[in-house]
Design a protein around this motif. Structure first.
Motif, PDB file in Angstrom:
ATOM      1  N   GLN A 155       0.832  -1.200   0.000  1.00 48.82           N
ATOM      2  CA  GLN A 155       0.000   0.000   0.000  1.00 48.82           C
ATOM      3  C   GLN A 155       0.867   1.252   0.000  1.00 48.82           C
ATOM      4  N   GLY A 159      -2.067   6.768   1.211  1.00 48.43           N
ATOM      5  CA  GLY A 159      -3.336   7.283   0.728  1.00 48.43           C
ATOM      6  C   GLY A 159      -3.947   6.500  -0.413  1.00 48.43           C
ATOM      7  N   MET A 160      -3.405   5.318  -0.680  1.00 47.40           N
ATOM      8  CA  MET A 160      -3.870   4.558  -1.838  1.00 47.40           C
ATOM      9  C   MET A 160      -4.500   3.239  -1.402  1.00 47.40           C
ATOM     10  N   GLU A 161      -5.039   2.522  -2.363  1.00 47.37           N
ATOM     11  CA  GLU A 161      -5.672   1.238  -2.074  1.00 47.37           C
ATOM     12  C   GLU A 161      -4.629   0.166  -1.793  1.00 47.37           C
TER      13      GLU A 161
END
Lengths: 111, 112
Positions: free
Chosen positions: A37, A40-42
């Motif tokens: 990860q 701030g991302m998936e």
């Protein structure tokens, strides 16, 4: 107390080094997973295992490798770390189709 | 590829207000799960809703699932500053043998 552990929590290392990220769980789960990860991302699944001596690559291609010699232990290894490997790595375990239990993560920085 | 897409990407509310976030997905699923992630930490499971369920409650959380629209919503009622976190939906596609597919998440900030 049943739990899932990851060590180290933070790792800063130079390019070309070999590293192993540790993951252990005490819940007796057969299924274990590694996710990558970026901030701030998936989450992207990079490896998973359905039991001892079973490992599969996930949806996101990764240069890392994993092993599953014991039910409770699922380490991830990078033979030669590069700056592009800088990310957070999350380990999880579950019973199939049920909730996954996540470790606290290892934040890796490769200089 | 990203199975779940969440809306909005970010949400800022005051304490006491309700927060609603939505998740859409693409394939048939076994179940859908919501997770919370505090900054820089691992994920914590909040709630699981199965494909044959339409609504589920857990404390201040309410989840709905509409399989005909391939969408889900998470409602947090009477929000608190401690609810500040990123919230992810994750689906278990029917052919995935339990593997989760995550959306990009909704960042929620609750101000006192």
């Amino acid at each position: 107390e049943a739990d899932i552990y990851q060590t180290p929590r933070y790792l800063v290392i130079g390019t070309g080094k070999k590293i192993t990220l540790e993951c252990s769980q005490t819940m007796g789960h057969d299924k274990m997973y590694w996710y990558q990860q970026d901030p701030g991302m998936e989450l992207h699944l990079i490896h998973y295992s359905y039991g001892v001596n079973s490992t599969e690559k996930g949806d996101l291609s990764s240069e890392s490798t994993v092993s599953r010699i014991r039910t409770e232990h699922f380490p991830l290894t990078l033979e030669s770390a590069r700056p592009s490997h800088t990310s957070q790595y999350l380990c999880a375990s579950s019973e199939i189709f049920n909730e996954q239990f996540f470790g606290p993560g290892t934040r890796l920085t490769v200089l | 590829s990203q199975q779940g897409e969440e809306d909005p990407q970010a949400l800022s509310i005051q304490e006491g207000e309700n927060a609603t976030m939505n998740c859409s997905y693409k394939t048939s699923i076994n179940n859908l799960q919501w997770y919370r992630q505090n900054s820089g930490r691992g994920l914590v499971h909040l709630i699981l809703i199965r494909s044959n369920e339409r609504e589920k409650h857990s404390g201040r959380l309410r989840v709905t699932l509409d399989t005909s629209k391939k969408s889900s919503s998470l409602l947090i009622t009477a929000s608190r500053a401690a609810d500040t976190a990123s919230y992810f939906c994750a689906t278990v596609p029917t052919d995935s043998w339990g593997k989760l597919q995550f959306g990009a998440g909704t960042q929620v900030v609750v101000t006192p």
